[in-house]
Design an enzyme around this catalytic site. Structure first.
Site, PDB file in Angstrom:
ATOM      1  N   HIS A  20      39.164  52.033  23.264  1.00  0.00           N
ATOM      2  CA  HIS A  20      39.077  51.139  22.124  1.00  0.00           C
ATOM      3  C   HIS A  20      38.314  51.775  20.967  1.00  0.00           C
ATOM      4  O   HIS A  20      37.488  52.656  21.171  1.00  0.00           O
ATOM      5  CB  HIS A  20      38.380  49.835  22.543  1.00  0.00           C
ATOM      6  CG  HIS A  20      39.008  49.196  23.744  1.00  0.00           C
ATOM      7  ND1 HIS A  20      38.487  49.338  25.013  1.00  0.00           N
ATOM      8  CD2 HIS A  20      40.120  48.435  23.858  1.00  0.00           C
ATOM      9  CE1 HIS A  20      39.261  48.676  25.873  1.00  0.00           C
ATOM     10  NE2 HIS A  20      40.255  48.127  25.201  1.00  0.00           N
ATOM     11  N   ASP A  52      34.890  53.618  23.549  1.00  0.00           N
ATOM     12  CA  ASP A  52      34.755  53.806  24.993  1.00  0.00           C
ATOM     13  C   ASP A  52      35.860  54.651  25.623  1.00  0.00           C
ATOM     14  O   ASP A  52      36.001  54.673  26.840  1.00  0.00           O
ATOM     15  CB  ASP A  52      34.693  52.442  25.698  1.00  0.00           C
ATOM     16  CG  ASP A  52      35.946  51.599  25.449  1.00  0.00           C
ATOM     17  OD1 ASP A  52      36.918  52.119  24.854  1.00  0.00           O
ATOM     18  OD2 ASP A  52      35.948  50.415  25.840  1.00  0.00           O
ATOM     19  N   SER A  76      43.613  43.785  24.261  1.00  0.00           N
ATOM     20  CA  SER A  76      42.193  44.014  23.969  1.00  0.00           C
ATOM     21  C   SER A  76      41.934  44.461  22.542  1.00  0.00           C
ATOM     22  O   SER A  76      40.797  44.361  22.064  1.00  0.00           O
ATOM     23  CB  SER A  76      41.605  45.045  24.941  1.00  0.00           C
ATOM     24  OG  SER A  76      42.296  46.276  24.842  1.00  0.00           O
TER      25      SER A  76
END
Length: 382
Positions: free
Chosen positions: A349, A346, A40
């Site tokens: 990240h 968040d 991610s």
């Protein structure tokens, strides 16, 4: 002069010497494409295409809508593409609105280097581990050659890579963080340390496979300070003495990350001997991210353990973009008003602002990278 200042000073001198002596007259590289493998931290829409799409407020700071990225805006891979004057990468798994003329992104959120033995519905681990991403690249390359031959005119080739350019492309890797997170969850630190050589070797195997297909320039990120992610303390509000370091990060987790990076760096050095025509850069993302965390206040950022998006109050957690109930009241995990002032988007990240700060350090030739060269000179072997 303190130890760290001395180390940084000597590292800066070494980087300057490498560029001034070894790369004085080197022309800038002209990469026609980027092929990225990762999780991610560099996924530009893969997991969002394969499973449920990432929702608002993700993406809204820059793209003004969700853009398949786990941030409020751009990722390091986006800033890398900008630096090379190339378009943002389309996700390989995205079937609409894509253009692969200048590369493709095989990264998916939740990916690991080693093949996982659990599903994404349990702990968010992607089924597209690095070996699967490499297999997808091999298929992509083979199909590109077929479609390019079959194309009847230039317009049909306009969204396809030129098959002759695969050997001139840049191959980037940003993966390993989820291997560490999964190991912390399942094993003791000593047990997991014993697994590190195999994890690192699996990444080396992927590089070998791409080299055998003609890839020659590799830009390999190490893993960041996972112990500094706010999520690590979501359910541990009163850690014991010695559990955290001076920056409030989980000390033992960062120690394992440093060990992983040391082994990765050593393996990259061996890869250079095994792949004599390859230019391989080991990129010290850890140093850049940890440096940002340590200098958050002076760099204009909030407390690095504070989260911009989501509702996180004691043991109640509503993740970014989700709705939930707290004490009988409906709660939405909204974004803060100024994401650019935060490091953590968040809890897992980074924000676009933090990603840009890190990108500015690593893309210009971080002193602790090996070799300490900018991305624009990464095609030259040292």
């Amino acid at each position: 002069m303190g130890f760290w200042k001395l180390l940084l000073a000597s590292g800066f001198f070494l980087a300057f010497w490498v560029l001034a002596v070894g790369g004085q007259n080197l022309p800038p590289c002209s990469f026609p494409a980027i092929y990225n493998f990762g999780d991610s931290n560099s996924d530009t829409g893969g997991i969002s295409a394969a499973f449920e799409p990432i929702k608002a407020p993700y993406g809204e700071a820059f793209f003004h809508k969700p853009a398949g990225r786990d941030a409020d805006g751009r990722l390091i891979i986006d800033f890398l593409a900008e630096r090379l004057k190339l378009p943002y990468l389309s996700a390989y798994l995205n079937s609409l609105g894509t253009n692969y003329r200048h590369g493709a992104n095989f990264a998916t959120g939740g990916s690991t280097i080693r093949r996982p033995n659990e599903t994404i519905f349990q702990y968010g681990i992607s089924p597209f581990s690095l070996d699967m991403q490499t297999a997808q690249f091999l298929q992509f390359k083979a199909r590109t050659a077929d479609l390019y031959r079959q194309a009847k005119n230039p317009s049909e080739r306009s969204a396809l890579p030129d098959p002759r350019e695969f050997s001139e492309a840049l191959y980037t890797f940003d993966i390993g963080q989820n291997d560490l997170s999964m190991g912390f969850r399942k094993l003791s630190f000593d047990q997991f340390r014993a697994e590190l050589p195999d994890i690192v070797n699996q990444l080396a195997i992927a590089v070998h496979r791409i080299y055998e297909e003609g890839g020659r320039t590799f830009w390999i990120h190490n893993t960041g300070p996972v112990g500094c992610l706010p999520v690590q303390l979501f359910y541990n509000l009163n850690p014991p003495a010695g559990y955290l370091d001076d920056h409030g990060c989980v000390k033992a987790q960062n120690e394992v990350a440093v060990e992983f990076n040391t082994q990765l760096r050593d393996r990259v050095i061996k890869l250079r001997a095994e792949l004599p025509q390859a230019a391989i850069t080991y990129v010290d993302v850890y140093a850049a991210k940890y440096g940002l965390i340590g200098a958050a206040k002076t760099e204009g950022f909030a407390d690095p353990m504070k989260v911009c998006c989501g509702y996180h109050v004691r043991y109640d957690h509503i993740w970014c973009g989700n709705k939930g109930s707290v004490n009988g009241s409906d709660v939405y995990g909204a974004s803060c008003q100024n994401p650019s002032a935060f490091i953590s988007w968040d809890g897992v990240h980074y924000t676009e602002g933090a990603n840009q700060w890190v990108a500015n350090r690593i893309l210009t030739g971080s002193p602790s990278s090996n070799p300490a060269i900018p991305i624009t000179q990464a095609c030259h072997r040292h």
